[in-house]
Write an enzyme that holds these catalytic residues in place. Sequence first.
Site, PDB file in Angstrom:
ATOM      1  N   SER A  88      -5.088 -17.106  -7.164  1.00 18.19           N
ATOM      2  CA  SER A  88      -4.473 -16.491  -8.347  1.00 18.19           C
ATOM      3  C   SER A  88      -3.602 -17.486  -9.116  1.00 18.19           C
ATOM      4  O   SER A  88      -2.385 -17.379  -9.138  1.00 18.19           O
ATOM      5  CB  SER A  88      -3.671 -15.238  -7.962  1.00 18.19           C
ATOM      6  OG  SER A  88      -2.826 -15.428  -6.850  1.00 18.19           O
ATOM      7  N   GLY A 139      -2.275 -22.168   3.236  1.00 21.22           N
ATOM      8  CA  GLY A 139      -1.950 -21.306   4.376  1.00 21.22           C
ATOM      9  C   GLY A 139      -1.833 -19.833   4.029  1.00 21.22           C
ATOM     10  O   GLY A 139      -1.336 -19.049   4.840  1.00 21.22           O
ATOM     11  N   LYS A 140      -2.324 -19.431   2.865  1.00 26.22           N
ATOM     12  CA  LYS A 140      -2.238 -18.023   2.472  1.00 26.22           C
ATOM     13  C   LYS A 140      -2.950 -17.114   3.471  1.00 26.22           C
ATOM     14  O   LYS A 140      -2.420 -16.087   3.892  1.00 26.22           O
ATOM     15  CB  LYS A 140      -2.903 -17.811   1.096  1.00 26.22           C
ATOM     16  CG  LYS A 140      -2.245 -18.546  -0.058  1.00 26.22           C
ATOM     17  CD  LYS A 140      -2.935 -18.252  -1.380  1.00 26.22           C
ATOM     18  CE  LYS A 140      -4.386 -18.654  -1.447  1.00 26.22           C
ATOM     19  NZ  LYS A 140      -4.649 -20.093  -1.206  1.00 26.22           N
ATOM     20  N   GLY A 183      -1.033 -19.376  -4.087  1.00 23.81           N
ATOM     21  CA  GLY A 183      -0.840 -20.786  -3.754  1.00 23.81           C
ATOM     22  C   GLY A 183      -2.182 -21.495  -3.708  1.00 23.81           C
ATOM     23  O   GLY A 183      -3.248 -20.870  -3.820  1.00 23.81           O
TER      24      GLY A 183
END
Lengths: 186, 186
Positions: free
Chosen positions: A86, A17-18, A12
Amino acid sequence: MPHKGFTLWLTGLSGAGKSTLAHRLAREFRERGYRTELLDGDEVRTHLSAGLGFSRQDRDTNVRRIGFVAKLLARNGVIAITAAISPYRDTRNEVRREHRDFVEVFVDAPVAALAERDVKGLYRRALAGQIPNFTGVSDPYEAPANPEVTVHTDRETVDESLDAILTYLEDKGFIDAEAPVGAGGL
Amino acid sequence: MPHKGFTLWLTGLSGAGKSTLAHRLAREFRERGYRTELLDGDEVRTHLSAGLGFSRQDRDTNVRRIGFVAKLLARNGVIAITAAISPYRDTRNEVRREHRDFVEVFVDAPVAALAERDVKGLYRRALAGQIPNFTGVSDPYEAPANPEVTVHTDRETVDESLDAILTYLEDKGFIDAEAPVGAGGL
């Protein structure tokens, strides 16, 4: 407690918020007794990918390296959590194909919401054209076509997103379901 | 069978037999039921260190990356075997300090013996001045000061070197001692 390892791949935009979710997940897994490693963006940039930049090629190299390490851990019974942007679908799918057990979590939040929150002021600068290769603004982000889980961090609390991921993993047998609270005392 | 992980770090010149020993060790550990990963030179160059050269800085980066991945595996119960030349003592010791359980194996064979064997013809070319940065000839190799095990591959068979390493690991409790042959039938 030996158990099946797998890779939990969070993808994301920056600020979606990963990392927060990844740390909460890691803590939760450890509390439940699972071997867990978190391959967070910063640690990876330091230990695996120092010197890489933000071109497509360098981003792909970074993602493949994370994928390689996650695979080694996962096939040895570890839950490997990754939290890199990613941005490219093909590269994520390439990593997926290297895995036996791979769970992709799309940490979804629109640029507009992230620009409003903008903790580090990066979106403001990116939208003003001051940061080249900023994912979602001046560089592409390709959302997953078929992620195992999608969480909407612009309109869910962290606990809600966490629950959605844990529920998926329990339902699919990646982790054991938690005993209901109080059941131990019956 | 959960067990304590550790890193088995093989260091030595090109052609000294690190890779051969590493593969034999990996097979042996797996047959005994241990989770094992072999971080061999070639796989690492492809997946972790593509683009790095043979300067001191690049070699150190390569060694630190291998060390980082080995550490992640070892602390999750895996026997991580590495087989990189890893020529610099300080850098190996830096990796050692990152570990809880680290076993350094000096795969020792003098250049003269390796030049005589010279399977790939590399020593002949290096000694003729045709390969810059060739460890042991045109680039330094710093032997370990206090390795846990030293094997002398110029005057031992592979089985003898293997036994020396396994005996050390059994004596120190890194792996369980094998039951004597036939004991199972008594």
